[in-house]
Design a protein around this motif. Sequence first.
Motif, short mmCIF file in Angstrom:
data_model
loop_
_atom_site.label_atom_id
_atom_site.label_comp_id
_atom_site.label_asym_id
_atom_site.label_seq_id
_atom_site.Cartn_x
_atom_site.Cartn_y
_atom_site.Cartn_z
N CYS A 45 0.87 -1.18 0.00
CA CYS A 45 0.00 0.00 0.00
C CYS A 45 0.91 1.23 0.00
O CYS A 45 1.84 1.30 0.81
N ALA A 46 0.65 2.20 -0.90
CA ALA A 46 1.55 3.35 -1.05
C ALA A 46 0.75 4.65 -1.14
O ALA A 46 -0.41 4.65 -1.61
N TRP A 47 1.39 5.73 -0.70
CA TRP A 47 0.79 7.06 -0.71
C TRP A 47 1.83 8.05 -1.26
O TRP A 47 3.00 7.99 -0.90
N SER A 48 1.36 8.96 -2.12
CA SER A 48 2.31 9.88 -2.75
C SER A 48 2.80 10.95 -1.78
O SER A 48 3.98 11.32 -1.81
N SER A 49 1.94 11.44 -0.89
CA SER A 49 2.36 12.47 0.05
C SER A 49 1.37 12.50 1.21
O SER A 49 0.30 13.12 1.13
N LEU A 50 1.72 11.83 2.30
CA LEU A 50 0.84 11.79 3.46
C LEU A 50 0.75 13.17 4.14
O LEU A 50 -0.33 13.63 4.48
N ASN A 51 1.92 13.75 4.39
CA ASN A 51 1.98 15.03 5.09
C ASN A 51 1.13 14.99 6.37
O ASN A 51 0.30 15.86 6.63
N TYR A 52 1.36 13.92 7.15
CA TYR A 52 0.56 13.71 8.36
C TYR A 52 1.35 14.24 9.55
O TYR A 52 2.38 13.68 9.91
N GLY A 53 0.84 15.31 10.16
CA GLY A 53 1.58 15.97 11.22
C GLY A 53 1.11 15.65 12.62
O GLY A 53 1.42 16.40 13.55
N ILE A 54 0.39 14.53 12.84
CA ILE A 54 -0.07 14.21 14.19
C ILE A 54 1.08 13.67 15.02
O ILE A 54 2.04 13.08 14.50
N THR B 1 5.07 12.88 9.56
CA THR B 1 5.26 11.64 8.81
C THR B 1 4.84 11.84 7.36
O THR B 1 3.75 12.37 7.10
N GLY B 2 5.71 11.41 6.44
CA GLY B 2 5.36 11.41 5.02
C GLY B 2 5.31 12.77 4.37
O GLY B 2 4.51 12.99 3.45
N TRP B 3 6.21 13.62 4.78
CA TRP B 3 6.19 14.98 4.20
C TRP B 3 6.82 14.98 2.82
O TRP B 3 7.92 14.54 2.60
N ASN B 4 6.05 15.47 1.85
CA ASN B 4 6.53 15.77 0.51
C ASN B 4 7.28 14.60 -0.15
O ASN B 4 8.24 14.80 -0.89
N SER B 5 6.83 13.35 0.09
CA SER B 5 7.50 12.18 -0.48
C SER B 5 6.56 10.97 -0.42
O SER B 5 5.53 10.99 0.26
N VAL B 6 6.96 9.91 -1.13
CA VAL B 6 6.15 8.68 -1.16
C VAL B 6 6.37 7.89 0.12
O VAL B 6 7.50 7.73 0.59
N SER B 7 5.28 7.39 0.67
CA SER B 7 5.32 6.50 1.83
C SER B 7 4.66 5.19 1.43
O SER B 7 3.73 5.17 0.62
N ARG B 8 5.12 4.08 1.99
CA ARG B 8 4.54 2.77 1.63
C ARG B 8 4.60 1.82 2.82
O ARG B 8 5.49 1.90 3.67
#
Length: 247
Positions: A113-122, A232-239
């Motif tokens: 499972c992959a995401w292009s940019s989560l940008n999750y700041g919690i 987590t996942g700032w400005n990049s792919v996360s998987r």
Amino acid sequence: MWTELLPSSSCPLVHGVHHGRLTSRTAADTMSPLSARPLLLLLVCLSLPLYAVEKFPSCVQGPAGGPGREGNPGTNGIPGTPGIPGRDGLKGEKGECVNEIFEEPWRPNYKQCAWSSLNYGIDLGKIADCTFTKLRSDSSLRVLFSGSLRLKCKNACCQRWYFTFNGAECTGPLPVESIIYLDQGSPELNSTINIHRTSSVEGLCDGVKAGLVDVAVWVGTCSDYPRGDASTGWNSVSRIIVEELPK
């Protein structure tokens, strides 16, 4: 040959014969019955050699003959009587009971499972999840999270990123986690430093039952350390990658 077997003494009348005539005998004696006996004995003695030659001829042995032909095979003999039945052998040792299990060959089972940019700041809570179908209960799950992680604070702080399986952390054998610790800074070094780095959280987990498994990545605090400002996942792919492996 017959001279030795029947010498002249065996025929006493031979002495009375001379050139085929009887000596010292008168005609009357010759004609008398008593005088005829010596003449008969003489004739018998003279005929014996001739009879013996006919009865026992003297032969020279000839050469041996050639070998004869092989005879025809003989007929089968009468079948023999059945033998005496054998005795029972010694009792063997008790064997072990083994149940053979025929398993299907192992098939690869994985998911990403992959995401292009989560940008999750919690700073506390679930970041992302990936549902996976586990085929066997006796297998292991290999999990991987790859993405940008950041921690920022003015004083010393620590944040922890970890996996859960159906809402619970792994206990077989230990949790799958990764931490970032940031020490207390100083006004000269700018304690509010803000660095984002691609990092990973990876490990194996045993004891997860077969079926649908909710694999999730969380962020939380470290024990006995204050919470910082996490990203987590700032400005990049996360998987998230999940793979089922044989034990």
